[in-house]
Scaffold this motif. Structure first.
Motif, short mmCIF file in Angstrom:
data_model
loop_
_atom_site.label_atom_id
_atom_site.label_comp_id
_atom_site.label_asym_id
_atom_site.label_seq_id
_atom_site.Cartn_x
_atom_site.Cartn_y
_atom_site.Cartn_z
N ALA A 117 0.83 -1.28 0.30
CA ALA A 117 -0.08 -0.09 0.05
C ALA A 117 0.97 1.21 0.03
N MET A 127 2.22 1.77 -3.53
CA MET A 127 1.25 2.15 -4.28
C MET A 127 0.67 3.84 -4.05
N VAL A 128 0.79 4.01 -2.81
CA VAL A 128 0.41 5.32 -2.25
C VAL A 128 1.41 6.52 -3.12
N THR A 182 -8.56 4.63 -7.83
CA THR A 182 -7.21 4.39 -7.19
C THR A 182 -7.40 4.91 -5.97
N SER A 183 -8.14 5.68 -5.53
CA SER A 183 -8.16 6.26 -4.13
C SER A 183 -8.62 5.41 -3.33
N LEU A 217 -6.47 2.19 -2.69
CA LEU A 217 -5.49 2.52 -1.63
C LEU A 217 -5.90 2.43 -0.41
#
Length: 526
Positions: free
Chosen positions: A195, A198-199, A222-223, A226
């Motif tokens: 995570a 990816m963030v 995407t948000s 996450l």
């Protein structure tokens, strides 16, 4: 002046751990170092709580680096309160461990070999003190971190320390439980690390203040991904259903001081991370309904497991899982009243759950077991033990006017204000969970304390055990720290008004992310 104190809840335990390791062969000096370290950290954390409540957020950019390049430490009301409660219960656990005549004990697991016995118990484990301090430093790091990566570092610090503590004594059962715990923890950490990557790929930062402004600029899908990844990693650590199956098997095998600090702190670190990210990074999240379902199932599945247990430690482990659901309920409501009650309940539950696991250790020392089928008559032979169990058990069960009752009422009021069929179903589930919790702790009361004692035949194997019990059961060194934590739990009821005032202000602060961002970056966010 306050800013100079912000890094100390992290640094002082690490310094104390180093000193405790250096003097590991001098038991009294090692104990003195550890006690002095925790005393100083407790005083500093109390000052930080006062300062955060009176003056607002305290932000330190470590090394003078301009954010987001460097490490940012942030003390707000939530972080300061969590640090204070963590230090209090860690202090109680440490004094309990010292009172046993060693840093930690294998007595609870049944390890009683001549190779480890001394004339006053068992040989000391000098690694316990520095490891406990490292664990506290990791917990404090997570609480005051201003970026996700530093929060991850705090998780790894406390997990590494917990691996050592969980396997103290190296009995087969303990190592087996430790392996399971390690695998689950590594899986959770891997999810968190993925995570994080990816963030950073999506936003170019892991600074929490900067993320709160940049996440709005990325695609909604995407948000959401996450958020799901972060919630999954934190839910494993917090033992939220269906990711809670590991906890009842891992915790009961450890020594009483270790189990107590695990039960009190480790899952709450996951809950804290959920509160921080949900309010700061994902306000108005579409996953609130999912969290409501998770809260309901965590409550019900956990408490149904608890009422089916014969062993007191396993019963307490399942109640620990079920009451995480109350905290998730407050997070899911995402209202000032819900968050305030959730924070209050976290502080309450850390204290009460730690106390009950220490009392379970006393029950095992006095009765030779934590199996209710093998116990009986403890109220007659040890009235003090009955009181030490009865008060926190009633608190956990939500008997008025204890803090457990006040926290649950606060959550129910917040839920009733929000309304909706799912929320009302959750409120009904919370009432049922509270009643079943009372039933579960009452079974211990009736069977272990009031039932006619179960007398086991004397054999050559248990004769030495019985002599040990007569010599060391309920020594003042273990009773006094436990009684002190019982009193702290009662004090939460006495100061519930001012404490709810702090949590109300903490909740309001959490629901205004702009204030957090301004405190970290000023008026310009890069």
């Amino acid at each position: 002046m306050l800013l100079d104190l912000v890094p100390l809840p992290v640094l002082l335990p690490l310094v104390g751990a180093g000193l405790a390791l250096v003097v590991r062969r001098r038991t009294r000096l090692q104990r003195a170092v550890t006690v002095a370290t925790l005393s100083l950290v407790l005083a500093i954390s109390a000052v930080l709580l006062w300062g955060a409540d009176r003056y607002g957020l305290q932000v330190v950019h470590v090394g003078g680096w301009v954010p987001p390049q460097g490490v940012t430490l942030v003390i707000d009301r939530l972080a300061a309160l969590m640090v204070v409660v963590a230090v209090v219960v860690t202090f109680g656990v440490l004094l309990y461990a010292i009172g046993q005549g060693r840093g930690a004990t294998d007595r609870e697991s049944g390890a009683f070999s001549s190779a480890r016995r001394t004339s006053f118990g068992e040989a000391p484990l000098p690694i316990f003190h520095p490891t406990l301090l490292v664990l506290l430093s990791g917990v404090s790091t997570t609480f005051i971190s201003g970026d996700l990566f530093h929060m991850y570092v705090g998780f790894e610090m406390l997990l590494a320390a917990s691996f050592v503590l969980l396997t103290l004594g190296a009995s087969a059962e303990r190592v087996r439980a430790g392996i399971s715990y390690v695998f689950v923890s590594l899986a959770s950490s891997s999810i968190f690390l993925i995570a994080l990557a990816m963030v950073y790929a999506a936003t170019g930062t892991v600074n929490l203040a900067q993320l709160s402004t940049r996440l709005d600029d990325i695609p909604a899908g995407t948000s959401l991904l996450l958020q799901l990844l972060l919630l999954t990693g934190f839910a494993v650590k917090a033992a939220v259903f269906p990711l809670s199956g590991w906890l009842p098997d891992a915790y009961p095998t450890a020594p009483a001081p270790v189990t107590a600090v695990f039960a009190g702190l480790l899952t709450k670190v996951g809950v804290y991370a959920m509160i921080r990210t949900q309010t700061l990074l994902f306000p108005g999240s579409p996953l609130q309904t999912l969290l409501l379902w998770a809260a309901l199932l965590t409550m019900l599945v956990g408490i149904l497991g608890a009422v089916a247990q014969d062993d007191i430690k396993r019963m307490l482990s399942f109640t620990l899982v079920s009451h995480i659901g109350y905290m998730v309920l407050g997070i899911a409501l995402a209202s000032p009243a819900g968050l305030s009650a959730s924070i209050f309940y976290v502080a309450h539950h850390i204290t009460i759950q730690t106390t009950l696991f220490l009392v379970a250790g006393l029950i095992e020392r006095r009765g030779g077991s934590t199996s209710m089928s093998r116990l009986g008559g403890l109220a007659r032979v040890s009235p003090l033990l009955a009181v030490l169990y009865g008060v926190p058990a009633a608190n956990l069960g939500g008997i008025p006017p204890f803090s457990g009752f006040l926290g649950k009422v606060g959550l129910m009021q917040a839920g009733a204000e929000q309304g909706g069929w799912l929320v009302y179903a959750l409120l009904a589930g919370s009432v049922l969970t509270s009643l079943l919790t009372l039933y579960a702790v009452s079974r211990v009361w009736t069977r272990a304390f009031w039932r006619v004692p179960v007398v086991a035949p004397v054999t050559s194997e248990n004769r030495l055990e019985r002599r040990y019990e007569r010599l060391y059961a309920l020594a003042p060194g273990v009773v006094l720290p436990t009684a002190a934590l019982v009193l702290v739990g009662v004090a939460l009821t006495v100061v519930a008004g001012p404490l709810f005032g702090v949590t109300d202000r903490a909740a309001a602060e959490l629901l205004e992310p702009a204030g957090y961002v301004r405190a970290v970056f000023g008026d310009v966010v890069p």
